[in-house]
Design a protein around this motif. Structure first.
Motif, PDB file in Angstrom:
ATOM      1  N   LEU A   1       0.831  -1.207   0.000  1.00  0.00           N
ATOM      2  CA  LEU A   1       0.000   0.000   0.000  1.00  0.00           C
ATOM      3  C   LEU A   1       0.859   1.246   0.000  1.00  0.00           C
ATOM      4  O   LEU A   1       0.567   2.221  -0.713  1.00  0.00           O
ATOM      5  CB  LEU A   1      -0.905  -0.006   1.233  1.00  0.00           C
ATOM      6  CG  LEU A   1      -1.880  -1.176   1.293  1.00  0.00           C
ATOM      7  CD1 LEU A   1      -2.508  -1.293   2.663  1.00  0.00           C
ATOM      8  CD2 LEU A   1      -2.954  -0.998   0.240  1.00  0.00           C
ATOM      9  N   VAL A   2       1.919   1.208   0.786  1.00  0.00           N
ATOM     10  CA  VAL A   2       2.828   2.347   0.823  1.00  0.00           C
ATOM     11  C   VAL A   2       3.393   2.578  -0.569  1.00  0.00           C
ATOM     12  O   VAL A   2       3.390   3.696  -1.084  1.00  0.00           O
ATOM     13  CB  VAL A   2       3.974   2.090   1.824  1.00  0.00           C
ATOM     14  CG1 VAL A   2       5.154   3.006   1.549  1.00  0.00           C
ATOM     15  CG2 VAL A   2       3.492   2.284   3.239  1.00  0.00           C
ATOM     16  N   TYR A   3       3.841   1.507  -1.195  1.00  0.00           N
ATOM     17  CA  TYR A   3       4.455   1.650  -2.507  1.00  0.00           C
ATOM     18  C   TYR A   3       3.455   2.218  -3.510  1.00  0.00           C
ATOM     19  O   TYR A   3       3.747   3.164  -4.235  1.00  0.00           O
ATOM     20  CB  TYR A   3       4.986   0.306  -2.989  1.00  0.00           C
ATOM     21  CG  TYR A   3       5.811   0.480  -4.247  1.00  0.00           C
ATOM     22  CD1 TYR A   3       7.120   0.940  -4.179  1.00  0.00           C
ATOM     23  CD2 TYR A   3       5.256   0.235  -5.490  1.00  0.00           C
ATOM     24  CE1 TYR A   3       7.863   1.145  -5.320  1.00  0.00           C
ATOM     25  CE2 TYR A   3       5.993   0.437  -6.645  1.00  0.00           C
ATOM     26  CZ  TYR A   3       7.294   0.892  -6.560  1.00  0.00           C
ATOM     27  OH  TYR A   3       8.013   1.108  -7.670  1.00  0.00           O
ATOM     28  N   LEU A   4       2.244   1.645  -3.483  1.00  0.00           N
ATOM     29  CA  LEU A   4       1.204   2.079  -4.408  1.00  0.00           C
ATOM     30  C   LEU A   4       0.860   3.549  -4.186  1.00  0.00           C
ATOM     31  O   LEU A   4       0.744   4.341  -5.130  1.00  0.00           O
ATOM     32  CB  LEU A   4      -0.031   1.210  -4.191  1.00  0.00           C
ATOM     33  CG  LEU A   4      -1.078   1.222  -5.275  1.00  0.00           C
ATOM     34  CD1 LEU A   4      -0.527   0.597  -6.537  1.00  0.00           C
ATOM     35  CD2 LEU A   4      -2.316   0.454  -4.800  1.00  0.00           C
ATOM     36  N   SER A   5       0.700   3.916  -2.911  1.00  0.00           N
ATOM     37  CA  SER A   5       0.261   5.283  -2.617  1.00  0.00           C
ATOM     38  C   SER A   5       1.350   6.282  -2.977  1.00  0.00           C
ATOM     39  O   SER A   5       1.072   7.305  -3.589  1.00  0.00           O
ATOM     40  CB  SER A   5      -0.137   5.411  -1.152  1.00  0.00           C
ATOM     41  OG  SER A   5       0.960   5.153  -0.325  1.00  0.00           O
ATOM     42  N   VAL A   6       2.594   5.974  -2.611  1.00  0.00           N
ATOM     43  CA  VAL A   6       3.662   6.918  -2.933  1.00  0.00           C
ATOM     44  C   VAL A   6       3.826   7.023  -4.445  1.00  0.00           C
ATOM     45  O   VAL A   6       4.069   8.091  -4.985  1.00  0.00           O
ATOM     46  CB  VAL A   6       4.978   6.493  -2.252  1.00  0.00           C
ATOM     47  CG1 VAL A   6       6.086   7.456  -2.602  1.00  0.00           C
ATOM     48  CG2 VAL A   6       4.794   6.454  -0.755  1.00  0.00           C
ATOM     49  N   ASN A   7       3.664   5.881  -5.103  1.00  0.00           N
ATOM     50  CA  ASN A   7       3.791   5.865  -6.556  1.00  0.00           C
ATOM     51  C   ASN A   7       2.766   6.800  -7.199  1.00  0.00           C
ATOM     52  O   ASN A   7       3.067   7.579  -8.100  1.00  0.00           O
ATOM     53  CB  ASN A   7       3.592   4.439  -7.063  1.00  0.00           C
ATOM     54  CG  ASN A   7       4.171   4.252  -8.444  1.00  0.00           C
ATOM     55  OD1 ASN A   7       4.958   5.087  -8.893  1.00  0.00           O
ATOM     56  ND2 ASN A   7       3.786   3.199  -9.104  1.00  0.00           N
ATOM     57  N   PHE A   8       1.532   6.746  -6.686  1.00  0.00           N
ATOM     58  CA  PHE A   8       0.502   7.600  -7.253  1.00  0.00           C
ATOM     59  C   PHE A   8       0.714   9.053  -6.840  1.00  0.00           C
ATOM     60  O   PHE A   8       0.525   9.974  -7.621  1.00  0.00           O
ATOM     61  CB  PHE A   8      -0.878   7.117  -6.818  1.00  0.00           C
ATOM     62  CG  PHE A   8      -1.983   7.762  -7.607  1.00  0.00           C
ATOM     63  CD1 PHE A   8      -2.308   7.303  -8.874  1.00  0.00           C
ATOM     64  CD2 PHE A   8      -2.685   8.837  -7.087  1.00  0.00           C
ATOM     65  CE1 PHE A   8      -3.318   7.904  -9.608  1.00  0.00           C
ATOM     66  CE2 PHE A   8      -3.697   9.436  -7.818  1.00  0.00           C
ATOM     67  CZ  PHE A   8      -4.003   8.971  -9.082  1.00  0.00           C
ATOM     68  N   TRP A   9       1.138   9.210  -5.602  1.00  0.00           N
ATOM     69  CA  TRP A   9       1.360  10.550  -5.050  1.00  0.00           C
ATOM     70  C   TRP A   9       2.415  11.277  -5.868  1.00  0.00           C
ATOM     71  O   TRP A   9       2.280  12.420  -6.244  1.00  0.00           O
ATOM     72  CB  TRP A   9       1.798  10.387  -3.594  1.00  0.00           C
ATOM     73  CG  TRP A   9       2.162  11.644  -2.879  1.00  0.00           C
ATOM     74  CD1 TRP A   9       1.518  12.844  -2.945  1.00  0.00           C
ATOM     75  CD2 TRP A   9       3.251  11.811  -1.977  1.00  0.00           C
ATOM     76  NE1 TRP A   9       2.136  13.748  -2.128  1.00  0.00           N
ATOM     77  CE2 TRP A   9       3.197  13.144  -1.511  1.00  0.00           C
ATOM     78  CE3 TRP A   9       4.242  10.973  -1.483  1.00  0.00           C
ATOM     79  CZ2 TRP A   9       4.109  13.655  -0.608  1.00  0.00           C
ATOM     80  CZ3 TRP A   9       5.140  11.477  -0.582  1.00  0.00           C
ATOM     81  CH2 TRP A   9       5.081  12.809  -0.145  1.00  0.00           C
ATOM     82  N   ARG A  10       3.542  10.580  -6.140  1.00  0.00           N
ATOM     83  CA  ARG A  10       4.625  11.179  -6.912  1.00  0.00           C
ATOM     84  C   ARG A  10       4.564  10.726  -8.365  1.00  0.00           C
ATOM     85  O   ARG A  10       5.572  10.687  -9.040  1.00  0.00           O
ATOM     86  CB  ARG A  10       5.985  10.791  -6.324  1.00  0.00           C
ATOM     87  CG  ARG A  10       6.124  11.054  -4.842  1.00  0.00           C
ATOM     88  CD  ARG A  10       5.793  12.452  -4.453  1.00  0.00           C
ATOM     89  NE  ARG A  10       6.704  13.421  -5.050  1.00  0.00           N
ATOM     90  CZ  ARG A  10       6.581  14.732  -4.889  1.00  0.00           C
ATOM     91  NH1 ARG A  10       5.591  15.223  -4.189  1.00  0.00           N
ATOM     92  NH2 ARG A  10       7.442  15.533  -5.457  1.00  0.00           N
ATOM     93  N   GLY A  11       3.362  10.390  -8.811  1.00  0.00           N
ATOM     94  CA  GLY A  11       3.206   9.765 -10.119  1.00  0.00           C
ATOM     95  C   GLY A  11       3.702  10.612 -11.287  1.00  0.00           C
ATOM     96  O   GLY A  11       3.952  10.102 -12.367  1.00  0.00           O
ATOM     97  N   LEU A  12       3.861  11.933 -11.077  1.00  0.00           N
ATOM     98  CA  LEU A  12       4.241  12.797 -12.182  1.00  0.00           C
ATOM     99  C   LEU A  12       5.704  12.616 -12.583  1.00  0.00           C
ATOM    100  O   LEU A  12       6.094  12.944 -13.676  1.00  0.00           O
ATOM    101  CB  LEU A  12       4.002  14.261 -11.780  1.00  0.00           C
ATOM    102  CG  LEU A  12       2.566  14.555 -11.356  1.00  0.00           C
ATOM    103  CD1 LEU A  12       2.420  15.972 -10.853  1.00  0.00           C
ATOM    104  CD2 LEU A  12       1.603  14.284 -12.504  1.00  0.00           C
ATOM    105  N   HIS A  13       6.492  12.083 -11.658  1.00  0.00           N
ATOM    106  CA  HIS A  13       7.913  11.943 -11.966  1.00  0.00           C
ATOM    107  C   HIS A  13       8.153  10.751 -12.887  1.00  0.00           C
ATOM    108  O   HIS A  13       7.539   9.713 -12.731  1.00  0.00           O
ATOM    109  CB  HIS A  13       8.712  11.749 -10.673  1.00  0.00           C
ATOM    110  CG  HIS A  13       8.852  13.012  -9.917  1.00  0.00           C
ATOM    111  ND1 HIS A  13      10.048  13.505  -9.479  1.00  0.00           N
ATOM    112  CD2 HIS A  13       7.921  13.915  -9.543  1.00  0.00           C
ATOM    113  CE1 HIS A  13       9.847  14.645  -8.848  1.00  0.00           C
ATOM    114  NE2 HIS A  13       8.565  14.915  -8.870  1.00  0.00           N
TER     115      HIS A  13
END
Lengths: 238, 233, 234
Positions: free
Chosen positions: C162-174
């Motif tokens: 979940l952490v990975y998924l959420s951070v991935n989406f959170w910083r998804g623009l990079h």
């Protein structure tokens, strides 16, 4: 009431580096008041913790009749416990406390049981509606007893219930214990008060350093006899 | 003896907590005051000169930080009530499944927190002229989901810390690292909902779903691990 | 005392083999890394990658091993599981520290800042925080601390994806390159050797730490046995 025996076979309990109980084998019989005595740190409260299923033995087994005590078993419903703390909610009234536990135990015709119980411990009428927080120590202990007896348990466990009571309260409690014993319940009483124990006990267990130093059953014990047994069993270093 | 169903036993425990709270209102007031203070502290820190507001990101962040901090207060207080006069022992001795105790405490604590949040959101809207009205129901749902996620972990931790000496100091320190994903999802979604310039609400929808999934995972782990965690040694 | 127990002797042999393998590895890996081709844009700085990524992998491995041990402890009462959880959490904190030191070093050289909220770095940070919290719970959690810590490990493991998924989406623009699969052929051997050797080091350290814990509990048992013997002789 039924006549199941609560039996401990070679029970031991360790907490890390500390051994609280070792090789304890005992049998508690319905219709008797068993007084568990011993100096501080002898393992009395640990024993009561095991009997109440709140903790599990490190070695050995505990059975009620032919059922093994475990934290999952429905046996929990046949145990009543009174500790030195009353174990009730201070913000609820006496009646509300009993109502809560009646519904948790799934009692049928709860209100009648509650009324009877409140009358029995002398908390009927206006007193039953006041928040338990406002109660005196003695009244709280009465409420604690009412809570423990509400579901008509087979086994009653007492952990120094008279510790904070005045002489009149202690005498009343002894009377209630006597009454439960006569009703055929299995009562285990942990106490330091030898005189109070002598008045009601018919079975005496003395623990010393986590082991059974004395295990004796008689029709009655006088206070002097009990003191003699206690002193003999705990002689030497504590 | 009539066996009560799991649901009704859990409801009994939740009702007990809510009833006590209804009488004393202690958690509502202290938690509400604490939450308002957190919001004000941030206001003093962030707002300067002629500005009257901060961006939607910051408003969302302030809201959720206030929820987290005040929620910790609520948790430790509702469990203090169990510890006073050892009421928790009576609860654990009763033939109620431990998971029902967990569910009851979870529902009661989340309900109390949610009530405070319902007052907190308008306060934020007033202080920072944040537009909560366009998506007010959605925001309510987010608050509910975020609170459930927070409490599902918090209830276990506070129960396990009941006998620890420094439980109040520890609760936050142990709880926050685990609930960071909740905070992240909830504050991101809130920020999108509060942003009038957001081109579309797809991200908010994603985060709301994510939060719901998080809740399911946490509540399942919670129901499952509460029993072994609270049983004595 | 431990050396007299047969099981300890057997584990000594495999333990020594592990140490030997790790030592050989530590001689080998620097050579491989030194000879690996230079990355085009970052140059020699990129070589921290051979250190950084294995540490991050071990941080994650530690979290899962900790959760596995905690599961065995909570639901089967396994003391061994509890020791495993404790020791791997400690190693996780240690390797997490390495990640947190090497990550910013890399970031500074590559992007000119010490910290970026990069997906992997942020996820690692969160895992690291959870393991530190685990250690705090064990140390200061009082009577229920061990069980609380075990529950934390379960939540942490549930948190990982979940952490990975959420951070991935959170910083998804990079832009997010799949680093390992896009590894130049010449970098693969040193990278995977390094990964292997670091994992071996982790295993050796875990075995060492477990021994200390085992010795602790053995000591406790002996203390109780001595007490019992004194009791008998009275």
């Amino acid at each position: 009431m039924n006549d199941r025996v609560l039996r401990l076979v070679n029970v031991g309990k360790t907490f890390g580096r500390h051994r609280a109980l070792a090789d304890v084998s005992l049998a508690f019989v319905p219709g008797r008041v068993a007084a568990v005595l011993g100096p501080n740190g002898a393992g009395k409260s640990t024993l009561l913790g095991l009997l109440s299923t709140l903790s599990q033995p490190s070695q050995g087994r505990i059975t009620l009749g032919d059922e093994e005590l475990s934290r999952h078993s429905p046996i929990r419903a046949s145990i009543g416990y009174v500790g030195h703390e009353p174990g009730v909610y201070g913000d609820l009234s006496a009646r509300q406390n009993l109502r809560l536990f009646a519904s948790l135990y799934g009692l049928a015709n709860a209100e009648r049981c509650i009324d009877e119980m409140l009358a029995r411990v002398g908390l009927e009428g206006v007193r039953s509606e006041a928040a338990a927080r406002t109660f005196s120590r003695g009244m709280l202990q009465r409420l604690a007893l009412a809570r423990a007896l509400l579901h008509a348990p087979e086994i009653l466990l007492f952990d120094e219930p008279g510790a904070a009571l005045d002489p009149a309260g202690a005498a009343w409690l002894a009377g209630e214990l006597q009454r439960e014993r006569e009703a055929g319940r299995l009562v285990v009483l942990v106490t330091h008060d030898l005189a109070a124990a002598a008045a009601i006990a018919t079975h005496v267990v003395v623990l010393r350093r986590g082991r059974v130093a004395r295990d004796q059953t008689r029709a009655s014990f006088s206070a002097d006899e009990l003191r003699a047994i206690y002193e003999e069993a705990t002689r030497g270093k504590a | 003896m009539a066996r009560r169903s799991w649901i009704s036993q859990a409801a009994c425990i939740a009702w007990k907590d809510l009833h006590i709270e209804g009488r004393s209102r202690e958690v509502l007031y202290t938690m509400g005051f604490m939450a308002a203070l957190v919001v004000l502290v941030f206001s003093f820190a962030f707002i300067s000169g002629q500005e009257t507001t901060v961006g939607p990101d910051a408003v969302a962040g302030i809201l959720w930080v206030a929820v987290l901090f005040s929620g910790t207060v609520a948790l430790s207080r509702t469990f203090d009530r169990e510890r006073e006069s050892e009421a928790i022992r009576s609860l654990l001795l009763s033939p109620v499944p431990r998971s029902a105790i967990y569910a009851g405490k979870l529902v009661a604590t989340a309900a109390i927190m949610f009530l405070v949040e319902l007052l907190l959101a308008p306060l934020l809207a007033a202080l920072f002229s944040a537009g909560i009205m366009p998506h007010v129901l959605w925001l309510g749902l987010l608050l509910l989901l975020g609170t459930i996620g927070f409490c599902s972990v918090g209830v276990i931790f506070s129960a396990a810390l009941l006998r620890a000496r420094s439980r109040d100091a520890l609760l936050g320190a142990l709880l926050f690292p685990i609930v960071i994903p909740v905070l992240l999802a909830a504050s991101r979604a809130t920020a999108y909902l509060l942003d009038p310039t957001a081109p579309d609400l797809d991200p908010a929808l994603f985060w709301t779903r994510f939060l719901a999934a998080l809740d399911v995972v946490f509540v399942v782990v919670g129901l499952w691990s509460f029993e072994p965690v609270v049983m004595g040694e | 005392m431990l050396a007299t127990m047969p099981s300890a002797r057997r584990s000594s042999a495999s333990f020594l083999a592990g140490i030997a393998a790790t030592l050989v590895g530590f001689l080998l890996v620097p050579l491989l890394v030194a000879n690996a081709p230079l990355e085009k844009t970052m140059g020699v700085v990129q070589k921290i990658f051979y250190f950084h990524v294995p540490c991050a992998w071990l941080l994650m491995l530690s979290t899962f091993v900790c959760a596995g041990g905690s599961l065995a402890y909570l639901f089967a009462g396994s003391e061994r599981g509890d020791r495993l959880a404790l020791c791997s959490a400690e190693l996780g904190v240690l390797f997490g520290l390495c990640v947190m030191v090497t990550g910013p070093l890399w970031a500074r050289a590559a992007w000119g800042v010490f910290w970026t909220w990069d997906v992997r770095l942020t996820s690692s940070l969160m895992l690291w925080l959870m393991l530190i919290a685990y250690r705090l719970a064990r140390r200061y959690g009082g009577a229920g601390g061990r069980r609380l810590a075990a529950a934390m490990a379960l939540f942490a493991a549930a948190d990982v994806p979940l952490v990975y998924l959420s951070v991935n989406f959170w910083r998804g623009l990079h832009p997010n390159t799949k680093t390992v699969s896009s590894l130049a052929p010449g970098m693969r051997l040193p990278f995977f050797t390094s990964l292997l050797i670091f994992s071996a080091l982790w295993g050796v350290l875990l075995a060492l730490r477990m021994r200390v814990e085992r010795a602790h509990s053995r000591l406790a048992e002996l203390a109780i046995a001595v007490e019992d013997a004194e009791e008998e002789s009275l």
